[in-house]
Design a protein around this motif. Structure first.
Motif, short mmCIF file in Angstrom:
data_model
loop_
_atom_site.label_atom_id
_atom_site.label_comp_id
_atom_site.label_asym_id
_atom_site.label_seq_id
_atom_site.Cartn_x
_atom_site.Cartn_y
_atom_site.Cartn_z
N LYS A 110 0.82 -1.23 0.00
CA LYS A 110 0.00 0.00 0.00
C LYS A 110 0.85 1.27 0.00
CE LYS A 110 -0.89 0.75 4.92
NZ LYS A 110 -1.86 0.78 5.99
N GLU A 111 2.15 1.12 0.24
CA GLU A 111 3.04 2.29 0.19
C GLU A 111 3.40 2.66 -1.24
OE1 GLU A 111 3.40 3.88 2.84
OE2 GLU A 111 2.58 2.31 4.15
N ASN A 112 3.03 1.79 -2.20
CA ASN A 112 3.43 2.04 -3.57
C ASN A 112 2.67 3.20 -4.20
OD1 ASN A 112 5.48 0.13 -4.11
ND2 ASN A 112 3.91 -1.48 -4.08
N ASP A 113 3.31 3.81 -5.21
CA ASP A 113 2.70 4.96 -5.88
C ASP A 113 1.40 4.61 -6.58
OD1 ASP A 113 4.67 6.57 -5.02
OD2 ASP A 113 5.90 6.40 -6.83
N TYR A 114 1.34 3.37 -7.11
CA TYR A 114 0.11 3.05 -7.86
C TYR A 114 -1.11 3.01 -6.96
CZ TYR A 114 0.83 -1.85 -6.43
OH TYR A 114 1.00 -2.98 -5.72
N VAL A 115 -0.90 2.72 -5.67
CA VAL A 115 -2.02 2.74 -4.74
C VAL A 115 -2.45 4.18 -4.48
CG1 VAL A 115 -2.79 2.15 -2.42
CG2 VAL A 115 -1.36 0.56 -3.70
N ALA A 116 -1.46 5.03 -4.29
CA ALA A 116 -1.76 6.45 -4.09
C ALA A 116 -2.51 7.00 -5.31
CB ALA A 116 -0.47 7.23 -3.86
N ALA A 117 -2.04 6.59 -6.51
CA ALA A 117 -2.69 7.04 -7.74
C ALA A 117 -4.13 6.57 -7.80
CB ALA A 117 -1.91 6.53 -8.95
N ALA A 118 -4.33 5.28 -7.45
CA ALA A 118 -5.68 4.73 -7.48
C ALA A 118 -6.58 5.49 -6.51
CB ALA A 118 -5.64 3.25 -7.12
N LYS A 119 -6.02 5.90 -5.39
CA LYS A 119 -6.80 6.63 -4.40
C LYS A 119 -7.20 8.00 -4.95
CE LYS A 119 -5.63 5.10 0.17
NZ LYS A 119 -4.62 5.18 1.23
N VAL A 120 -6.22 8.67 -5.53
CA VAL A 120 -6.47 10.01 -6.08
C VAL A 120 -7.56 9.94 -7.13
CG1 VAL A 120 -5.47 11.87 -7.43
CG2 VAL A 120 -4.15 10.82 -5.58
N LEU A 121 -7.58 8.86 -7.91
CA LEU A 121 -8.59 8.70 -8.94
C LEU A 121 -9.97 8.43 -8.37
CD1 LEU A 121 -6.63 6.68 -11.62
CD2 LEU A 121 -7.51 9.01 -11.82
N GLY A 122 -10.05 8.27 -7.07
CA GLY A 122 -11.35 8.12 -6.44
C GLY A 122 -11.86 6.69 -6.37
N ASN A 123 -10.98 5.71 -6.46
CA ASN A 123 -11.42 4.31 -6.32
C ASN A 123 -11.83 4.02 -4.87
OD1 ASN A 123 -10.95 2.89 -8.93
ND2 ASN A 123 -8.93 3.79 -8.63
N SER A 124 -12.77 3.12 -4.73
CA SER A 124 -13.19 2.75 -3.38
C SER A 124 -12.11 1.88 -2.75
CB SER A 124 -14.50 1.98 -3.44
OG SER A 124 -14.27 0.71 -3.98
N ASN A 125 -12.15 1.81 -1.41
CA ASN A 125 -11.15 1.01 -0.70
C ASN A 125 -11.17 -0.43 -1.14
OD1 ASN A 125 -10.00 3.04 0.85
ND2 ASN A 125 -11.62 2.90 2.39
N ALA A 126 -12.41 -0.99 -1.25
CA ALA A 126 -12.54 -2.40 -1.63
C ALA A 126 -11.93 -2.62 -3.00
CB ALA A 126 -14.01 -2.80 -1.63
N ARG A 127 -12.18 -1.68 -3.93
CA ARG A 127 -11.65 -1.82 -5.28
C ARG A 127 -10.13 -1.76 -5.27
NH1 ARG A 127 -13.14 -1.61 -10.67
NH2 ARG A 127 -11.45 -0.75 -11.90
N ILE A 128 -9.59 -0.85 -4.45
CA ILE A 128 -8.12 -0.75 -4.39
C ILE A 128 -7.53 -2.05 -3.88
CG2 ILE A 128 -6.20 0.42 -3.26
CD1 ILE A 128 -7.87 2.97 -3.32
N ILE A 129 -8.15 -2.61 -2.82
CA ILE A 129 -7.62 -3.85 -2.25
C ILE A 129 -7.70 -4.98 -3.27
CG2 ILE A 129 -7.99 -5.65 -0.52
CD1 ILE A 129 -8.90 -3.50 1.40
N PHE A 130 -8.90 -5.18 -3.84
CA PHE A 130 -9.10 -6.37 -4.66
C PHE A 130 -8.58 -6.23 -6.09
CE2 PHE A 130 -12.15 -7.13 -1.23
CZ PHE A 130 -11.75 -8.40 -0.89
N ARG A 131 -8.60 -5.02 -6.64
CA ARG A 131 -8.17 -4.86 -8.02
C ARG A 131 -6.72 -4.43 -8.15
NH1 ARG A 131 -11.92 -6.26 -12.05
NH2 ARG A 131 -10.31 -5.31 -13.32
N HIS A 132 -6.23 -3.66 -7.16
CA HIS A 132 -4.90 -3.10 -7.34
C HIS A 132 -3.83 -3.76 -6.48
CE1 HIS A 132 -6.26 0.20 -9.92
NE2 HIS A 132 -7.37 0.17 -9.18
N ILE A 133 -4.19 -4.15 -5.27
CA ILE A 133 -3.15 -4.70 -4.39
C ILE A 133 -3.10 -6.23 -4.45
CG2 ILE A 133 -2.27 -4.83 -2.05
CD1 ILE A 133 -3.44 -2.15 -1.49
N LEU A 134 -4.24 -6.89 -4.20
CA LEU A 134 -4.22 -8.35 -4.10
C LEU A 134 -3.61 -9.07 -5.31
CD1 LEU A 134 -7.41 -9.49 -2.17
CD2 LEU A 134 -5.02 -9.65 -1.50
N PRO A 135 -3.92 -8.61 -6.56
CA PRO A 135 -3.32 -9.31 -7.69
C PRO A 135 -1.79 -9.35 -7.61
CG PRO A 135 -5.05 -7.88 -8.46
CD PRO A 135 -4.88 -7.57 -6.99
N ASN A 136 -1.20 -8.39 -6.94
CA ASN A 136 0.26 -8.37 -6.85
C ASN A 136 0.82 -9.32 -5.81
OD1 ASN A 136 1.07 -6.31 -8.79
ND2 ASN A 136 -0.24 -5.01 -7.54
#
Lengths: 299, 338
Positions: free
Chosen positions: A187-213
């Motif tokens: 979650k310290e990665n830039d892509y997570v920060a970017a996803a947040k700025v884009l207004g993604n929901s927390n659940a979406r960030i976890i399941f779409r952006h972090i977990l696949p990694n």
């Protein structure tokens, strides 16, 4: 031809963009070279096949008693002999594959799903939620796993579904911990920060952006987890706390054989060999997966 | 350091309270009514009701838990449903037998595991290495109770070399002083008692050790392979030291940290494995007793035994952590990083 098109064509020619090799392909290439892992994979395929068609291949009915044939040793008719009720042990093992494999896989799926959700929530939000979830995990880890499974079975009673839950519950903390630590570093990665700025929901960030990694480390744990789960069901069955007889689940077969260890050793030898082989296969395949995913061991 | 130990000990309290709640709720809320098991299925309703009353099972769950906890703190863990004897006394009389089995197993597992691990690391990629790693792989793949049964068949029935049930022969009698068969037979002063117990201990201890031995040897091998690649090993060899000395004093000494961790953590799970091993060999310890009590729904015993094992388990894990500080001077607990 316009200049823009010309420039584009030129760019395409000079910079041949290479498609990055897919994660799966890299893994498979590494796995192919590992003979032990391949052996494990082949055994797993055989187990799955027998789980699906075991009842059809089995030469005899797995649960029907036949006292005329009771207590026979190994022979051409009964490869692994028969048990005290005259049931063919080879047929029981074939027919029981589906139960043992189902419990193993379902139990891991159960702990994987709950553990992933708990670990994600704890790692992503941190703070008090994290503290509460991880303290509960600590409590579960304070009881040796087989003992916790025994206690759960004592509470729930015997049964296939209950065995799945009991064995599944036991390994929730392990998955929660792995997922939590992966999430915390991811979650310290830039892509997570970017996803947040884009207004993604927390659940979406976890399941779409972090977990696949972090999915690869979870897959390795899950594969090795199936072998532990198979051992645990076998233990519960042996203690008479697993699936109810006459279901030919492998552990229950060992439990049935407990009183005839010295008089009818074949009743306990063969189911044990099959359990060991299944556990070995998942261990070998899991080890191979781990090595294949570990860039350090790739040369 | 002392402050750190106290802090860690205090942190154990909520964990143990949590464990007691989990176990209590499982057995009192989810489990089937023990009355029909204890009194038999055909007992009449009035008898069952009065039995439940006498055991406090009709009280609200909160009160039941409170009674259990306040009792436990004072060393009163309740009474067995069947024998009406103190659960604490029952467990404690069997506890030493479990611990001696676990200690014997951890010694066997550590010695064999480290030896196998070192040899396979030094002889990497040879037939010896493959053989050693194959044995370890079997060790983590075979159900330990099944291994126990196989050893019983081989050494008990086929070869007839070793006894396969109990902690001593039935006609061997000596006073129970400590509850440990190993120590009590020594105290009895009769050497034949001692050898008899030792003879009975070989198979169960080896069975219990096998899985841990496999884990320790795998850990030792990978840890040794790491250290053998270090510069100081090359230096030691360049100085002309004998290879045996390099391996024992330079490589193994430095590889030992993760191995000690694994051994310490495994000791706790040996207590879980003891449940199965004791059942197979009829070893008169706490694990066998626990399984018997689970089967007949003797819940006061089950909850107390599980709680006791949890206490030992977490204290052991804490000890392993603290042992680090002594083995590795770089670790300083409770001190802020500069």
């Amino acid at each position: 031809m316009s200049y823009v098109k010309q420039a584009n064509a030129l760019a395409e020619e000079t910079v041949k963009i290479e498609k990055p090799e897919s994660q799966l392909k890299i893994m498979w290439d590494a796995l192919k070279k590992n003979k032990a892992a391949l052996f494990g994979l082949i055994v797993i395929f055989i187990l799955v096949f027998v789980a699906l068609f075991g009842d059809l291949i089995a030469p005899y009915n797995a649960t029907e008693t036949n006292m005329a044939d009771a207590k026979q040793g190994m022979s051409a008719e009964h490869w692994f002999g028969t048990d005290v009720h005259g049931r063919d042990i080879f047929s029981r093992i074939l027919s029981g594959t589906k139960y043992s494999l189902l419990i193993g896989i379902a139990a891991v799926a159960f702990s994987l799903i709950i553990g992933t959700v708990l670990g994600s929530v704890a790692g992503y939000f941190g703070g008090k939620i994290d503290a509460v979830i991880m303290r509960i995990m600590d409590m579960m880890l304070a009881i040796p796993s087989i003992l916790l499974a025994i206690t759960l079975m004592a509470a729930f009673g015997q049964g296939l579904d209950k065995a799945i839950i009991a064995i599944g519950v036991v390994s929730i903390p392990e998955f929660a911990r792995i997922v939590r630590s992966s999430i915390m570093s991811a979650k310290e990665n830039d892509y997570v920060a970017a996803a947040k700025v884009l207004g993604n929901s927390n659940a979406r960030i976890i399941f779409r952006h972090i977990l696949p990694n972090v999915v690869s480390s979870i897959v390795v744990r899950a594969t090795l987890g199936i072998s532990t789960a198979i051992l645990d069901i076998a233990a519960l069955g042996f203690l008479g706390l697993g699936v109810k007889p006459p279901t030919p689940e492998w552990g229950t077969m060992l439990g049935d054989a407990k009183s005839y260890i010295l008089s009818l050793p074949h009743m306990i030898i063969f189911p044990g060999i099959v359990i060991s082989l299944a556990v070995l296969a998942f261990n070998l395949f899991g080890d191979g997966l781990r090595d294949a995913l570990d860039p350090k061991s790739r040369s | 350091m002392l402050k750190y130990i106290v802090k860690r000990l205090l942190m154990l309290i909520p964990v143990l309270i949590g464990v007691s709640i989990i176990v209590f709720v499982l057995l009192r809320v989810f489990a089937a009514d023990p009355a029909s098991v204890v009194l038999g299925e055909h007992a009449d309703a009035a008898a069952m009701e009065s039995w439940r009353d006498s055991q406090g099972l009709n009280d609200p769950i909160i009160k039941q838990y409170w009674d259990f906890v306040t009792g436990a703190v004072q060393g009163d863990f309740g009474e067995s449903y069947y024998t009406q004897t103190s659960v604490f006394t029952e467990i404690m009389s069997r506890f030493p037998a479990t611990i001696e089995l676990a200690i014997a197993a951890i010694i066997i597992a550590s010695v064999l595991g480290i030896v196998i691990g070192v040899i396979t690391a030094v002889k990497k990629n040879t037939i010896v290495d493959n053989l050693g790693m194959f044995v370890s792989l079997i060790g983590i793949s075979v159900p330990i109770f099944w291994l126990g049964v196989m050893l019983q068949i081989l050494f008990g029935k086929t070869l007839g070399w070793l006894p396969i049930q109990g902690a001593s022969d039935a006609d061997i009698l000596f006073d129970k002083v400590t509850g440990s068969y190993f120590l009590d037979s020594l105290i009895s002063g009769d050497i034949s008692n001692f050898t008899n117990v030792l003879w009975h201990m070989i198979l169960p201890a080896f069975t219990l050790a096998f899985y841990t031995m496999a884990i320790v040897s795998r850990m030792t091998r990978s840890s040794m392979l790491d250290t053998l690649n270090q510069d100081y090993i090359r230096t030691a060899r360049a100085k002309g030291l004998a290879e045996g000395r390099v391996i024992r004093h330079h490589a193994l000494r430095n590889a030992l940290m993760p191995i000690v961790t694994v051994i310490g953590l495994q000791f706790g799970s040996l207590l879980g494995g003891a449940v199965l091993t004791e059942t197979v060999y009829g070893w008169p310890g706490m694990g066998k007793y626990l399984v018997e009590c689970v089967q007949k729904s003797d819940f006061p015993v089950v909850q107390s035994a599980v709680l006791l094992i949890a206490v030992i388990f977490v204290v052991l894990n804490l000890l392993v952590d603290l042992l680090y500080a002594f083995l590795d001077p770089r670790i300083k607990y409770g001190r802020k990083e500069a």
